[in-house]
Design a protein around this motif. Sequence first.
Motif, PDB file in Angstrom:
ATOM      1  N   MET A  10     -13.298  -4.234   1.622  1.00 28.62           N
ATOM      2  CA  MET A  10     -12.647  -2.997   1.178  1.00 28.62           C
ATOM      3  C   MET A  10     -13.430  -2.363   0.030  1.00 28.62           C
ATOM      4  O   MET A  10     -13.643  -1.144   0.003  1.00 28.62           O
TER       5      MET A  10
ATOM      6  N   MET B 117      -8.765   0.426   7.280  1.00 32.51           N
ATOM      7  CA  MET B 117      -9.136   0.471   5.865  1.00 32.51           C
ATOM      8  C   MET B 117      -9.823   1.782   5.490  1.00 32.51           C
ATOM      9  O   MET B 117      -9.568   2.324   4.398  1.00 32.51           O
ATOM     10  N   ASP B 118     -10.659   2.326   6.331  1.00 32.04           N
ATOM     11  CA  ASP B 118     -11.298   3.598   6.000  1.00 32.04           C
ATOM     12  C   ASP B 118     -10.261   4.709   5.859  1.00 32.04           C
ATOM     13  O   ASP B 118     -10.335   5.545   4.956  1.00 32.04           O
TER      14      ASP B 118
ATOM     15  N   ARG C  45      -3.442  -1.797   8.836  1.00 30.09           N
ATOM     16  CA  ARG C  45      -3.990  -0.495   8.433  1.00 30.09           C
ATOM     17  C   ARG C  45      -5.486  -0.427   8.689  1.00 30.09           C
ATOM     18  O   ARG C  45      -6.211  -1.406   8.504  1.00 30.09           O
TER      19      ARG C  45
ATOM     20  N   GLY D  47      -6.171  -5.046   0.370  1.00 27.44           N
ATOM     21  CA  GLY D  47      -7.249  -5.002   1.347  1.00 27.44           C
ATOM     22  C   GLY D  47      -7.093  -5.932   2.517  1.00 27.44           C
ATOM     23  O   GLY D  47      -7.793  -5.793   3.519  1.00 27.44           O
TER      24      GLY D  47
ATOM     25  N   ARG E  41     -12.029  -9.949   3.111  1.00 22.30           N
ATOM     26  CA  ARG E  41     -11.500  -8.640   3.515  1.00 22.30           C
ATOM     27  C   ARG E  41     -11.362  -7.723   2.301  1.00 22.30           C
ATOM     28  O   ARG E  41     -11.554  -6.510   2.401  1.00 22.30           O
ATOM     29  N   GLU E  42     -11.019  -8.298   1.166  1.00 15.56           N
ATOM     30  CA  GLU E  42     -10.928  -7.507  -0.059  1.00 15.56           C
ATOM     31  C   GLU E  42     -12.318  -7.052  -0.507  1.00 15.56           C
ATOM     32  O   GLU E  42     -12.499  -5.922  -0.966  1.00 15.56           O
TER      33      GLU E  42
ATOM     34  N   ASN F 173       0.823  -1.212   0.000  1.00 22.76           N
ATOM     35  CA  ASN F 173       0.000   0.000   0.000  1.00 22.76           C
ATOM     36  C   ASN F 173       0.858   1.263   0.000  1.00 22.76           C
ATOM     37  O   ASN F 173       0.522   2.249  -0.670  1.00 22.76           O
TER      38      ASN F 173
ATOM     39  N   ASN G 178      -8.374  -4.454  -6.154  1.00 28.36           N
ATOM     40  CA  ASN G 178      -7.802  -5.315  -5.115  1.00 28.36           C
ATOM     41  C   ASN G 178      -6.513  -5.973  -5.593  1.00 28.36           C
ATOM     42  O   ASN G 178      -6.508  -7.047  -6.180  1.00 28.36           O
TER      43      ASN G 178
END
Length: 279
Positions: A150, A105-106, A103, A98, A146-147, A72, A122
């Motif tokens: 995201m 995510m928002d 981290r 993601g 999780r992706e 990222n 992704n």
Amino acid sequence: MSKRFTRTEILGRLKAQIEAKQSILVVGAGNGLVARCAEQAGADLVVVYNSGYFRLNGHPSMVGNLPVGDANEIMLRLGERAVIPATKDIPVVGGAYGVDPTRDMDRLLEQISGVGFSGIINFPTVGRIDGQYRKDLEAAGLGFCREADMVRRARDKDMFTMAYVYSPEDTRMMVEAGVDVIVGHCGLTAGGDVGSLNAMPLDNAVSTLKTLFEAAKSAREDIILLSHGGPISSPEDAEYVNFHTDAVGFVAASSVERIPIEETLKSACRSFKSIKVQR
């Protein structure tokens, strides 16, 4: 420097291409030169991946899927400092990892928007992984869901979203999360110096994509479908896929920013090496 585009603006552009029966072209850019050339050549979107950084530094694209560097952070830095400043009027999409548990995510999505990206895809993705390792990741809460989450969060922020998929299950998960574009991934791109030596035959890729695209359309009919990777490495390959599946375009990474550069650079060096000197 290209402006940040809204999701509505990007979808309007893509749908106009589809209605005009023009194939959509998405180009992975590992530096500003690739991004500038892609825009000038008429590409519809530019994508910044951590793999592009490694690819243009002489390594195989697969390095982007290994624990080498912060995916990222590489994407954010490459987009903000190199790619986005080199573009003028083209949406730039960030390859966001993601699954990263370190981290928020928002906050990451806000950073992505803040540096000028217009959307996300992704990448790297655990969708690329199978077997026991994939099962272990899923069991540890580091799976494909999780992706998809995201993507769902990005949609809540009205960001444009794309998703690489490898299986019908992952495809349906992404469509249900509200993704705008499904990219059927056929594996590491063949060709050039460090391309795949194990790519499936092109007709097998067509069969794979048909399965993925049927899963996508069964969940939402208006989804935009693109192809990528494996044996699809030339314009002729991508056109063949367009004609034999529901794909309306192609995502080019190695097939644009690595293979042609390898060939052209070596040819130029050979030409300069062959020049004569005065005796």
